[in-house]
Design an enzyme around this catalytic site. Structure first.
Site, mmCIF file in Angstrom:
data_model
loop_
_atom_site.group_PDB
_atom_site.id
_atom_site.type_symbol
_atom_site.label_atom_id
_atom_site.label_comp_id
_atom_site.label_asym_id
_atom_site.label_seq_id
_atom_site.Cartn_x
_atom_site.Cartn_y
_atom_site.Cartn_z
ATOM 1 N N TYR A 167 78.507 14.650 49.659
ATOM 2 C CA TYR A 167 77.585 14.599 51.027
ATOM 3 C C TYR A 167 77.189 13.237 51.243
ATOM 4 O O TYR A 167 77.243 12.820 52.215
ATOM 5 C CB TYR A 167 76.379 15.601 50.642
ATOM 6 C CG TYR A 167 75.415 15.750 51.987
ATOM 7 C CD1 TYR A 167 75.832 16.474 53.171
ATOM 8 C CD2 TYR A 167 74.138 15.126 52.104
ATOM 9 C CE1 TYR A 167 74.941 16.570 54.167
ATOM 10 C CE2 TYR A 167 73.515 15.148 53.082
ATOM 11 C CZ TYR A 167 73.958 15.968 54.235
ATOM 12 O OH TYR A 167 72.914 15.960 55.087
ATOM 13 N N ASN A 217 77.170 17.365 64.998
ATOM 14 C CA ASN A 217 76.119 17.772 64.381
ATOM 15 C C ASN A 217 76.419 18.507 63.134
ATOM 16 O O ASN A 217 75.522 18.834 62.168
ATOM 17 C CB ASN A 217 75.008 18.448 65.225
ATOM 18 C CG ASN A 217 73.762 18.940 64.293
ATOM 19 O OD1 ASN A 217 72.867 18.143 63.717
ATOM 20 N ND2 ASN A 217 73.473 20.166 64.128
#
Length: 268
Positions: free
Chosen positions: A162, A96
């Protein structure tokens, strides 16, 4: 349904920075623990991880945490080894960890690009590198990697590193799922859209035009066809489904949790 009794979950990025609200990692860990799983978590900040540990234990769950640098192989191996020493197996792995830094290729500093690749993508490789042999030996295991719709489309702000790393996570997961399908080890990706978390507030400080954080939040709500951002529990419930036995015939897939953004013509 969706019970995980006595299954050992190794999860990274479960830390909760404040007592207010829920981050995605903390919600995932608590949700799996609520269904009977035993949680073993690695997090950059031990203090943040202990906050989640306390939440799990106050609800009657089991959780151990360890300070972990997910970009460092030795640190990740130490986390995996500690979990195995404590519990003797790893049934579920949840990756995560992630962070977004602004910039396009012409403006993004090389060191920022490298740090984004290490944190968002190399971390997934490292945990899988150390955990997959264990799951193969067990002849069972489920891995869920948390990506982002930024890996599927442009969502209104320049964050090329990202976006690139989150797209790579999806293909890494798909390819690895095929390789390990015959070994009874499943890999899937949860792909969150715009989610309201404490970290979202921190992002607003970096991305909000003119520093207007409230307008930034309203714009994010307005981008979603449903009319609002999701929350950490929307993501946590998707992860729960994918790691449970009820999804045993699902591997190499992406479960998009985005309120309809990637199905729309785009509101950016």
């Amino acid at each position: 349904m969706l019970r995980l009794d006595n299954k050992v979950v190794l999860i990274t990025g479960l830390g909760q920075t404040t007592d207010e609200g829920w981050g995605i990692g903390a919600a995932i860990a608590c949700n799996l623990a609520k269904q009977g799983a035993i949680i073993f978590g690695g997090n950059r900040s031990l203090t943040s991880a202990q906050r989640t540990k306390s939440r799990i234990e106050s609800a009657g769950g089991i959780c151990d945490v360890q300070e972990t640098n997910v970009t460092d192989s030795a640190s990740v191996k130490a986390l995996v080894d500690a979990c195995m020493q404590r519990h003797g197996r790893i049934d579920i792995l949840v990756n995560n960890v992630g962070k977004s830094e602004p910039g396009c290729p012409a403006t993004l500093a090389e060191d920022v690009w490298d740090s984004q690749v290490d944190l968002n993508l190399k971390s997934v490789y490292l945990t899988c590198h150390h955990v997959l042999p264990i799951m193969e030996k067990q002849v069972t295991g489920s891995i869920v990697n948390v990506s982002s719709i930024a890996g599927l489309r442009y969502i209104g702000k320049p964050q090329v590193a990202y976006s690139a790393t989150k797209a790579a996570i999806m293909q890494f997961t798909k390819a690895t799922a095929v390789i390990y399908a015959g070994k009874n080890v499943r890999l899937n990706t949860v792909v969150p859209g715009l989610i309201y978390t404490p970290y979202t507030r921190e992002m607003a400080k970096r991305y909000a035009p003119g520093g207007d954080e409230e307008e930034y939040m309203r714009k994010r709500d307005g981008q979603v066809p449903i009319g609002r951002m999701g929350n950490a529990w929307d993501v946590a419930n998707a992860v729960l489904f994918l790691v449970a036995d009820e999804s045993r015939y699902i591997t190499g897939q992406e479960l998009v949790v985005d309120g309809g953004i990637t199905s729309s013509t785009g509101r950016v």
